[in-house]
Write an enzyme that holds these catalytic residues in place. Structure first.
Site, short mmCIF file in Angstrom:
data_model
loop_
_atom_site.label_atom_id
_atom_site.label_comp_id
_atom_site.label_asym_id
_atom_site.label_seq_id
_atom_site.Cartn_x
_atom_site.Cartn_y
_atom_site.Cartn_z
N MET A 55 0.97 -1.36 -0.02
CA MET A 55 0.05 -0.13 0.17
C MET A 55 0.80 1.30 -0.12
O MET A 55 0.57 2.16 -0.78
CB MET A 55 -0.89 0.01 1.11
CG MET A 55 -2.03 0.88 1.24
SD MET A 55 -3.17 0.61 -0.30
CE MET A 55 -3.30 2.08 -0.90
N TYR A 56 1.91 1.13 0.78
CA TYR A 56 2.84 2.26 0.72
C TYR A 56 3.53 2.75 -0.62
O TYR A 56 3.69 3.60 -1.16
CB TYR A 56 3.80 2.09 1.71
CG TYR A 56 4.85 3.08 1.90
CD1 TYR A 56 4.89 4.28 2.60
CD2 TYR A 56 6.27 2.89 1.61
CE1 TYR A 56 5.64 5.36 2.44
CE2 TYR A 56 7.25 3.81 1.57
CZ TYR A 56 6.99 4.95 2.23
OH TYR A 56 7.92 5.84 2.44
N ASN A 57 3.50 1.47 -1.29
CA ASN A 57 4.20 1.43 -2.69
C ASN A 57 3.46 2.15 -3.62
O ASN A 57 3.83 2.83 -4.58
CB ASN A 57 4.84 -0.01 -3.03
CG ASN A 57 6.07 -0.20 -2.26
OD1 ASN A 57 6.76 0.38 -1.63
ND2 ASN A 57 6.53 -1.47 -2.70
N LYS B 258 3.66 5.96 -2.99
CA LYS B 258 4.73 6.35 -3.42
C LYS B 258 5.15 6.24 -4.83
O LYS B 258 5.84 7.11 -5.57
CB LYS B 258 6.27 5.75 -2.62
CG LYS B 258 6.17 6.29 -1.29
CD LYS B 258 6.48 7.92 -1.09
CE LYS B 258 6.95 8.18 0.07
NZ LYS B 258 7.28 9.85 0.32
#
Length: 254
Positions: free
Chosen positions: A157-159, A162
């Site tokens: 999810m972070y990727n 970003k």
């Protein structure tokens, strides 16, 4: 201020300025002569900026704002214009991941991850670009993540957030290149911020294993990340745009 400072007379907005990497960026740009408009939604922003900028820095101002809204981004950029009459550099460092397995996320945690990392960057770019266009000059440096390239565990999810920043970088770079504005991303791997260095005992082994994956054998220092940001934010980097520059100790190459 050192003679011939790269940012003498320049004004830089730095988001996420109360954190480890943000503080390092503030320190580096201030040491090279920039006026700083620092923003964060964290407590202690003004004290953090004062410590990072130091006693010999040019005039700076701290603005507490939630950049996940357009209104917050407008407030920060308008402060730069009202206080200093210009905006030369925007460093989109605000972020922070909710790192967990993808299926453990809730709709709220997914939304917060995107708000913190992607929407903060989008809103700040939209607020800053009209002023850079009017001046015919600008440097936008986004702070992305090397995990977008290497698919780091628990970072899906972070990727996604970003990765959106990386994609925004290339699109804006092409659109605004004829106007004297460059847009790049610095993508760090693990970085020894104060938060990381104060990790609890149960996280020490995970830290050791993760650092061992880096060919250089350690995490980045805050100063090493800030150095890459400062170069891309400088006038001398005017022929570099649309790039994702990894600061990763060789974790991914080429």
């Amino acid at each position: 201020m050192p003679a011939g400072a790269r940012f003498e007379g320049r004004v830089a907005v730095v988001t996420g300025a109360a954190g480890g990497i943000g503080g390092g960026i503030v320190a580096r740009l201030a040491a090279e002569g920039a006026h700083i408009v620092a923003t964060d939604r964290a407590d202690g922003l003004k004290q953090a900026v004062a410590e990072a900028a130091g006693d010999t820095a040019q005039e700076w101002v701290a603005v507490a704002a939630d950049l996940s809204s357009g209104e917050g981004a407008d407030e920060v950029v308008n402060t730069a214009i009202d206080r200093f009459g210009r905006l030369d550099v925007l460093v989109n460092n605000a972020g922070g991941g909710i790192i967990k397995p993808f299926l453990d996320h809730t709709p709220e945690s997914m939304r917060e991850t995107v708000d913190r990392n992607l929407w903060t960057t989008v809103h700040c770019c939209r607020a800053a670009l009209p002023h850079m266009l009017a001046a015919g000059y600008g440097r936008i440096v986004n702070v992305g993540a090397d995990s977008v390239r290497n698919g780091l565990y628990d970072h899906a999810m972070y990727n996604a957030a970003k990765g959106g920043v990386h994609g925004l970088t290339t699109g804006l770079a092409r659109e605004f290149a004829p106007s004297g504005i460059t847009v790049n991303t610095v993508a760090p791997t693990g970085t020894d911020t104060p938060t990381v260095l104060s990790r609890p005992p149960e996280a020490v082994e995970r830290y050791r294993k993760t650092a061992a994956l880096v060919p250089i054998g350690r995490f980045a220092t805050v100063g090493e990340v800030a150095s890459a940001v400062a170069y891309l934010a400088a006038e001398e980097a005017g022929f570099i745009t649309g790039q994702v520059v990894s600061v990763n100790g060789g974790t991914a190459m080429l």
